[in-house]
Design a protein around this motif. Structure first.
Motif, PDB file in Angstrom:
ATOM      1  N   ASN A   1      -1.457  -0.258   9.659  1.00  0.00           N
ATOM      2  CA  ASN A   1      -1.744   1.188   9.603  1.00  0.00           C
ATOM      3  C   ASN A   1      -3.239   1.442   9.384  1.00  0.00           C
TER       4      ASN A   1
ATOM      5  N   SER B   1       7.011   3.139  13.465  1.00  0.00           N
ATOM      6  CA  SER B   1       5.819   3.893  13.037  1.00  0.00           C
ATOM      7  C   SER B   1       4.804   3.063  12.251  1.00  0.00           C
ATOM      8  N   THR B   2       5.053   1.763  12.087  1.00  0.00           N
ATOM      9  CA  THR B   2       4.084   0.876  11.438  1.00  0.00           C
ATOM     10  C   THR B   2       3.194   0.250  12.510  1.00  0.00           C
TER      11      THR B   2
ATOM     12  N   SER C   1       0.862  -1.180   0.000  1.00  0.00           N
ATOM     13  CA  SER C   1       0.000   0.000   0.000  1.00  0.00           C
ATOM     14  C   SER C   1       0.896   1.227   0.000  1.00  0.00           C
ATOM     15  N   GLN C   2       0.302   2.403   0.084  1.00  0.00           N
ATOM     16  CA  GLN C   2       1.097   3.631   0.109  1.00  0.00           C
ATOM     17  C   GLN C   2       1.911   3.750   1.393  1.00  0.00           C
ATOM     18  N   SER C   3       1.432   3.118   2.471  1.00  0.00           N
ATOM     19  CA  SER C   3       2.108   3.272   3.762  1.00  0.00           C
ATOM     20  C   SER C   3       2.997   2.097   4.140  1.00  0.00           C
ATOM     21  N   PHE C   4       2.835   0.938   3.455  1.00  0.00           N
ATOM     22  CA  PHE C   4       3.598  -0.242   3.862  1.00  0.00           C
ATOM     23  C   PHE C   4       3.712  -1.212   2.702  1.00  0.00           C
TER      24      PHE C   4
END
Length: 274
Positions: free
Chosen positions: A124, A93-94, A38-41
């Motif tokens: 997230n 931060s995950t 995804s965009q975050s992970f």
């Protein structure tokens, strides 16, 4: 990802770190690897179901795309206090949220439950993996975003047991059906030791003179998908053998004979039972 076979020779298969350690000899185990982006992970989720004479257990490991561990959760749901619960982790931060309910789970011979359960994993705050048939209950815990990508099923590794017959099941493509896999080993075949492999009771591969051909590979067709089968049965002289099924899928806009990439992989560790 580090425990799956990765090295193949032109004349057959060379399996790196493929033989299960002797300490897990009596353990019935299924490990499933999912890839999530995804965009975050971006990374991998490994779900391992285990069963032996003493205990059943569930292990969940999260890794990023560089195979760095972001955390691991070991659950023994057959202890009454852990048949239903949740676990939250924050690493670099995950955020990882894991919810499970195995209080009504039903099992067959495999350590993997058949029905009456759910396992939900959010990264997230995005629901990326949902296993089981009790999805309504899972949605009460995690509100799924309609735009969140879902994890793709990348690989499965299973320990199977038998004397001469070994059985498993596999779905080689996302929309394909579940197939019965049967592996037969005949140590007394007249022309030498013989290996026969069947998919849905149809012979798809047969190898004779295993004493000379104990490693090799052959391509079969299942659901219109090319599946390359690798085998290493040298260990059958002692107690185990390794089989790898790896699908090949065409890359978009590539020609029919080019642009193939690896899809789903199935690794079967076949143990000789006493």
């Amino acid at each position: 990802m580090k425990d799956f076979p990765s090295c193949f020779g032109e004349s057959g298969v060379q399996v790196a770190d493929s033989s299960p350690p002797t300490t897990t000899r009596a353990q019935n185990q299924v490990a499933c690897i999912y890839q999530y982006t995804s965009q975050s992970f971006s990374g991998f989720i490994t779900v391992t179901w285990m069963k032996n004479l003493m205990v059943q257990a569930l292990s969940i490991a999260i890794e990023n795309s560089a195979n760095d561990s972001l955390g691991k959760v070991d659950i023994r749901p057959w202890l009454f206090s852990k048949r239903k619960g949740f676990k939250k982790m924050v690493v670099d931060s995950t955020k990882v949220d894991i919810y499970w309910d195995l209080s009504s789970a039903k099992f067959g011979s495999s350590p993997e439950p058949l029905e009456g359960f759910y396992l939900a994993i959010a990264i997230n705050q995005e629901l990326c993996l949902l296993l089981g048939d009790s999805q309504t209950e899972a949605y009460k815990k995690i509100d799924p975003s309609p735009f969140a990508p879902k994890a793709s099923f990348l690989a499965r590794k299973e320990h199977i047991f038998g004397k001469r017959l070994y059985n498993s099941k596999a779905q080689f493509c996302g929309k394909g059906r579940l197939h019965d896999i049967r592996i037969e080993f005949d140590p007394n075949e007249r022309c030498g030791k013989c290996l026969t492999m069947l998919v849905d009771r149809k012979v798809v591969l047969q190898v004779t003179h295993l004493q000379w051909k104990f490693r090799g590979n052959q391509t079969i067709l299942v659901d219109g998908v090319c599946v390359e089968v690798y085998w290493d049965v040298h260990g059958w002289l002692f107690d185990s053998a390794i089989f790898l099924f790896r699908t090949h899928v065409p890359v978009a806009k590539a020609g029919p004979l080019e642009g193939l990439s690896h899809g789903f992989s199935l690794v079967l560790c076949a143990w000789k039972s006493e």
